[in-house]
Design an enzyme around this catalytic site. Structure first.
Site, PDB file in Angstrom:
ATOM      1  N   GLU A 167     -12.393   0.346  -9.373  1.00 54.44           N
ATOM      2  CA  GLU A 167     -11.962  -0.291 -10.591  1.00 54.44           C
ATOM      3  C   GLU A 167     -13.085  -0.444 -11.761  1.00 54.44           C
ATOM      4  O   GLU A 167     -12.646  -0.458 -12.858  1.00 54.44           O
ATOM      5  CB  GLU A 167     -11.746  -2.027  -9.955  1.00 54.44           C
ATOM      6  CG  GLU A 167     -10.519  -2.180  -9.350  1.00 54.44           C
ATOM      7  CD  GLU A 167     -10.524  -1.546  -7.863  1.00 54.44           C
ATOM      8  OE1 GLU A 167     -11.543  -1.191  -7.449  1.00 54.44           O
ATOM      9  OE2 GLU A 167      -9.414  -1.721  -7.201  1.00 54.44           O
ATOM     10  N   GLU A 219     -18.550  -5.935  -2.284  1.00 56.48           N
ATOM     11  CA  GLU A 219     -17.186  -6.692  -2.287  1.00 56.48           C
ATOM     12  C   GLU A 219     -17.120  -8.046  -2.992  1.00 56.48           C
ATOM     13  O   GLU A 219     -16.054  -8.383  -3.319  1.00 56.48           O
ATOM     14  CB  GLU A 219     -16.754  -6.608  -0.929  1.00 56.48           C
ATOM     15  CG  GLU A 219     -16.106  -5.518  -0.386  1.00 56.48           C
ATOM     16  CD  GLU A 219     -14.919  -5.083  -1.133  1.00 56.48           C
ATOM     17  OE1 GLU A 219     -14.715  -4.306  -2.228  1.00 56.48           O
ATOM     18  OE2 GLU A 219     -13.828  -4.990  -0.599  1.00 56.48           O
ATOM     19  N   THR A 247      -1.461   1.258 -10.745  1.00 54.01           N
ATOM     20  CA  THR A 247      -2.702   0.624 -10.316  1.00 54.01           C
ATOM     21  C   THR A 247      -3.364   1.376  -9.324  1.00 54.01           C
ATOM     22  O   THR A 247      -4.501   1.102  -9.066  1.00 54.01           O
ATOM     23  CB  THR A 247      -2.240  -0.816  -9.461  1.00 54.01           C
ATOM     24  OG1 THR A 247      -3.497  -1.477  -9.331  1.00 54.01           O
ATOM     25  CG2 THR A 247      -1.524  -0.478  -8.170  1.00 54.01           C
ATOM     26  N   GLU A 278       0.705  -1.193   0.089  1.00 53.91           N
ATOM     27  CA  GLU A 278       0.155  -0.100   0.075  1.00 53.91           C
ATOM     28  C   GLU A 278       0.791   1.302   0.081  1.00 53.91           C
ATOM     29  O   GLU A 278       0.532   2.448  -0.960  1.00 53.91           O
ATOM     30  CB  GLU A 278      -0.967  -0.084   1.108  1.00 53.91           C
ATOM     31  CG  GLU A 278      -1.919  -1.021   1.328  1.00 53.91           C
ATOM     32  CD  GLU A 278      -2.954  -0.974   0.292  1.00 53.91           C
ATOM     33  OE1 GLU A 278      -2.980  -0.082  -0.467  1.00 53.91           O
ATOM     34  OE2 GLU A 278      -4.026  -2.032   0.267  1.00 53.91           O
TER      35      GLU A 278
HETATM   36  C1  DMJ Z   1      -6.291   0.457  -5.031  1.00 49.90           C
HETATM   37  O1  DMJ Z   1      -5.634   0.764  -3.788  1.00 49.90           O
HETATM   38  C2  DMJ Z   1      -5.411  -0.076  -6.047  1.00 49.90           C
HETATM   39  O2  DMJ Z   1      -6.076  -0.065  -7.236  1.00 49.90           O
HETATM   40  C3  DMJ Z   1      -4.983  -1.433  -5.893  1.00 49.90           C
HETATM   41  O3  DMJ Z   1      -4.316  -2.265  -6.863  1.00 49.90           O
HETATM   42  C4  DMJ Z   1      -6.214  -2.335  -5.465  1.00 49.90           C
HETATM   43  N1  DMJ Z   1      -7.442  -1.722  -5.390  1.00 49.90           N
HETATM   44  C5  DMJ Z   1      -7.444  -0.541  -4.626  1.00 49.90           C
HETATM   45  C6  DMJ Z   1      -8.776   0.088  -4.532  1.00 49.90           C
HETATM   46  O4  DMJ Z   1      -9.893  -0.639  -4.837  1.00 49.90           O
END
Ligand code: DMJ
Length: 938
Positions: A405, A387, A491, A146
């Site tokens: 997403e 979820e 991401t 994270e």
């Molecule tokens: C984000 O922090 C990033 O996209 C991660 O790769 C997975 N998903 C969370 C949000 O849902």
């Protein structure tokens, strides 16, 4: 191949141009989408797009403004109580809190969003704040993953756009790479995590003390998730290339190399969790969602950013396996890495919603459209993507933390197809966010999409990603102050410039990993489809793919998909007994069980347990039938468990100044008015006297025609209900006497009857934990007249406001936002009441099974002692056809399997003879995997 080039559709690729499509269209083999679309869904006018873009800006201001005003410098905003979330000061939420490092997470995660949204002045202020206030040296244990994607990525995204702005000559003229220096400092802080023999990082690190020192409080972990170890390369390589310090890219590559080495060689899949010391797979289930998702994403994007062929080769190898085993369009279902024809779950998680976006980048549009459409239908049903949801689209895990997403995939699909349908999808997302998640102090995560109740949480990714993708969806080129196509999205949607591929070439050279390449060209079947094939001069292409899926969610089979392998299906024979048909009282069924080696054990408490001993089966075919029967039973039992649960209910405060904004998750009762079948009950609340409601009320005039508040304890729930009903109450809310309890931390339960006939109870009864209950009690203290709505699902505020009196009231109250803010605060004060132990009969777990025969009891009973099997299982696939009708696909599957076998040397289920001990080992692994899945779900 060096630089930004790399392999692109088999032709030499110029240094930059093809990759310039990546960030915006994310379709490196696609033509620009808008040139493709000419008809189909109604085009959206420029004005409408601008209106929606402005709406996104306003929403961002609401979220960011409230964070800055009420939470900063804390890591996150708690939008219900309108304050900052400071780690250590709030009850721990477990792993989720590992994202919080006391480094103003939301501010850093929002930096590049500010520039994308054209808020350059605010960006400049935000950067100054980061430089002035943020400390990266806190004694706090954080998640390496994270911290990398959100903080390192946030700093690098901020730096990338700061230098872009500086070059333009107007803003950020003072900037001297300070964000990059911070990023480098953070990079060095993360490096000790990589001190393992495998090179896979420890999952957590102490920002101040590193790892494995006594003060560090971390470093004893043995496992990490695949995504956790495999989602570093973009940020680490960017850091190396920006700074010239090669070590970061080297470490991230080493971790990726190790994961690649450890892939399951026959399936080419990776598991969810890996031992960082031995490299053994700890969880052998494999999907594209939680735990693995961004590992795949980073392989493809690393190729795009770094131009290293080996990353594409690896990605393509995995992608081929994903499409072969996990993709069951429109579904994406987890399988076992060593037995990939066997599904590992009957549900999907929300994180996989990014995958259609990645498929666009890959250039594989058809399955992207299909999965996205399926997800959209789930969203339309519940307003948000839960979820987790089952293969027959029921809610499996009802939370929704405002994940981005789906918006991400919507954006990329729009860029790839130009189909205005995706703009309409975006519009729905905006509407739902405003209708159901917006609260006076920001946007609150959904605690339960079914009831519309909230959680006091607004994750930083909501600002980093959601607003970026939504804004970009509606933006034209001229709406953005720089060329988005010069960047790639990480991401976390942070922007890294594509020119990094040609920077510090020495690092690039030193770091090629081509020696791991072991593949031949047959692995590239899925690479770079021709755009003419994707859009064969047919502007309605995307629509034609969606059309057959129109009702896939609504018309899904109740049983969902169970994929088990079965030789007898191949030969056309029907299975002797399906789990769903089994009746313990049917002598014929008992005979079949015996033949399959399954014995029935009657437990003392009246329940029945099934155990299979394959060696006792009449033949190997019967033993296999028995195995399939047991697997079906396990599936069925978990489904039935869920079906027997009464879903939670909602208590919504509708009076001034709440007007429906406050929704509390409530437990149902097994007696009284069933709110799912009847219209909701609306009324003012009044406390009963005595407060426990255990005797005739002394204040009937106060509760008459109202919803009585009663405290839990001292007598049965049904008794309380009768007493308030006799006093004329129209409903009741039982509030937990357990101080501090909350549906955040305790599982919700349904209030059981008293073992007698409860038909005399006609009013609806709901249960609130103490924290939720105190919101109502506080409201009563502050506003006296508090009206609530008891229902199965929170009502749209528009419907609530239909009450003209209320409408006037809200309109005449310009201050109501700030009033609501305080009104929505969760009070920590509690009632001065004695807490009394509950009788156990009062509480009936939502999962309880009072009936005598329940397949739930069979979960752990699938013990297999021996087997005489020699044949290998094959697959049976029961699924939903594209029209959403239930169908048995025996024949189709027979054909499909045969084709699969012909074309895929790895799949030879029906031909190879597997030794008995290997079958047994496999079965045991299956059972372990099933048990594991039950335990750690997501
Ligand atoms: C984000 O922090 C990033 O996209 C991660 O790769 C997975 N998903 C969370 C949000 O849902």
């Amino acid at each position: 191949m060096s630089g930004a080039g790399g392999r692109g559709c088999g032709s030499p690729v110029p240094q930059r141009a093809p990759w310039s499509l990546v960030a915006a269209t994310a379709a490196f083999c696609l033509v620009s989408a808008t040139s493709v679309w000419t008809a189909g869904a109604e085009p959206m006018s420029r004005e409408e797009k601008q209106k929606l873009g402005n709406q996104v800006l306003e929403m961002f201001d609401h979220a960011y403004g409230n964070y800055m005003e009420h939470a900063y410098p804390a890591d996150e905003l708690m939008p219900l109580t309108c304050r900052g979330r400071v780690r250590g000061q709030e009850p721990s939420r477990g792993d989720v809190d590992d994202a919080l490092g006391k480094f103003s997470l939301t501010l850093i995660d929002s930096l590049d969003t500010l520039v994308v949204l054209n808020k350059t002045k605010e960006f400049e202020d935000a950067v100054r704040k980061v430089l002035k206030d943020v400390n990266l040296d806190n004694d706090v244990v954080v998640s390496v993953f994270e911290t990398n994607i959100r903080v390192l990525g946030g700093l690098l995204g901020g730096h990338s756009l700061a230098i872009m702005l500086k070059e333009k000559g107007e803003y950020m003229q003072w900037y001297n790479d300070e964000l990059l220096q911070m990023a480098k400092q953070l990079g060095y802080k993360l490096l000790p995590a990589f001190n393992t023999t495998s090179g896979l990082p420890y999952p957590r690190i102490n920002l101040k003390f590193g790892i494995r020192k006594p003060e560090a409080r971390t470093g004893t972990e043995t496992d990490t998730c695949t995504a956790c170890a495999g989602t570093l390369i973009l940020e680490f390589a960017a850091l190396s290339r920006f700074t010239g310090a090669t070590i970061f890219e080297e470490y991230a590559r080493k971790a990726l190399d190790f994961l690649w080495e450890k892939r399951q060689r026959s399936s080419n899949l990776v598991g969810v969790t890996i031992n960082i010391h031995t490299g053994d797979w700890v969880r052998k289930d494999s999907g594209v969602g939680a735990g693995i998702d961004s590992y795949y994403e980073y392989l493809l994007k690393a190729y795009v950013l770094l131009g290293d062929d080996s990353f594409l080769e690896r990605f393509n190898t995995h992608y081929d396996a994903i499409m072969r085993y996990i993709s069951q369009p429109p579904l994406l279902l987890d399988v076992h890495i060593h037995k990939p024809m066997l599904n590992a779950r009957t549900w999907m998680d929300a994180l996989l919603a990014f995958f259609p976006g990645l498929q666009v980048l890959k250039g594989d549009i058809r399955p992207a459209i299909e999965t996205h459409e399926m997800l959209y239908q789930v969203i339309k049903k519940h307003n948000f993507l839960p979820e987790a949801f089952t293969t027959d689209f029921r809610v499996h895990w009802a939370q929704h933390p405002l994940r981005p997403e789906f918006a991400e995939s919507t954006y990329f699909l729009y860029k790839a197809t130009g189909d205005p349908y995706y703009l309409e999808v975006g519009k729905t997302l905006i509407e739902n966010l405003n209708k159901y998640a917006r609260v006076p102090c920001g946007f609150a995560a959904m605690k339960d999409v079914r009831t519309g109740s909230h959680e006091d949480r607004m994750d930083s990714f909501f600002l980093a990603e959601m607003f970026k993708y939504l804004y970009l969806l509606f933006a034209d080129k001229e709406d953005i102050i720089f060329d988005i196509e010069d960047y790639i999205f990480t991401t976390e949607a942070h922007l890294l410039p594509l020119w990094l591929s040609t920077t510090n070439q020495s690092i690039a050279k030193k770091n090629t990993t081509s020696e791991y390449t072991e593949l031949d060209d047959s692995n590239f079947d899925w690479t770079c489809p021709n755009t003419q094939i994707l859009f064969p001069n047919d502007p309605l292409y995307a629509q034609s793919i969606r059309e057959p899926l129109k009702n896939v969610v609504d018309k899904s089979c109740p049983r969902g998909i169970i994929r088990v392998r079965e030789e007898s299906f191949r030969s056309g024979a029907k299975p002797p007994l399906r789990a769903r048909d089994f009746m313990a009282t049917n002598p014929e069924h008992l005979e079949i069980l015996k033949k399959m080696g399954v014995s029935l054990i009657h437990l003392k408490d009246g329940r029945v347990q099934l155990v299979q001993h394959a060696i006792q089966a009449a033949s190997s075919i019967d033993a296999e039938d028995g195995l399939r029967f047991m697997q079906e039973m396990i599936e069925l039992s978990s489904q039935q468990q869920k079906e027997q649960q009464l879903p939670p209910r909602a208590v919504q405060i509708v009076s001034h100044p709440f007007f429906g904004r406050v929704v509390l998750t409530a437990g149902p009762a097994q007696f009284g008015l069933d709110l799912s079948k009847h219209k909701e009950t609306r009324g003012f609340v009044a406390s009963s006297k005595p407060y426990n409601g255990c005797s005739e009320l002394t204040n009937p005039e106060a509760v008459m025609g109202k919803i009585a508040l009663i405290q839990r304890g001292q007598c049965m729930f049904a008794e309380k209900a009768r007493n308030i009903q006799n006093a004329g109450a129209i409903g009741g809310i039982v509030i937990d006497d357990n101080e501090g309890s909350s549906s955040d931390t305790a599982p919700l339960f349904q209030m059981a009857g008293d073992g007698k006939d409860t038909d005399d109870i006609k009013i609806p009864m709901l249960f609130l934990f103490s924290k939720e209950g105190s919101i109502i009690l506080d409201a009563v203290r502050e506003y006296e007249e508090v009206e609530v709505l008891l229902s199965d699902k929170a009502k749209d505020r528009a419907a609530i406001l239909k009450d003209p009196e209320m409408e006037n009231e809200e309109q005449s109250s310009p201050e109501n936002d700030s009033q609501n803010q305080s009104a929505e605060q969760v009070s920590s004060s509690s009632q001065e009441v004695d807490s009394v132990d509950q009788e156990s009969s009062e509480e009936n777990s939502l999962n309880s099974y009072p009936e005598s025969l329940s397949p739930a009891d069979m979960d752990n009973a699938a013990s297999i002692s021996a087997s005489e099997q020699t044949s290998n299982p094959t697959e049976n696939h029961e699924t939903t056809n594209l029209n959403g009708e239930c169908t048995d696909l025996d024949n189709q599957l027979q054909e499909q399997s045969e084709t699969e076998e012909d074309s895929n040397p790895n799949v030879s289920w029906g031909k190879k003879v597997q030794p008995i001990d290997s079958i047994l080992a496999d079965w045991n692994e299956d059972i372990e995997a099933f048990e594991m899945m039950e335990k750690d779900e997501l």
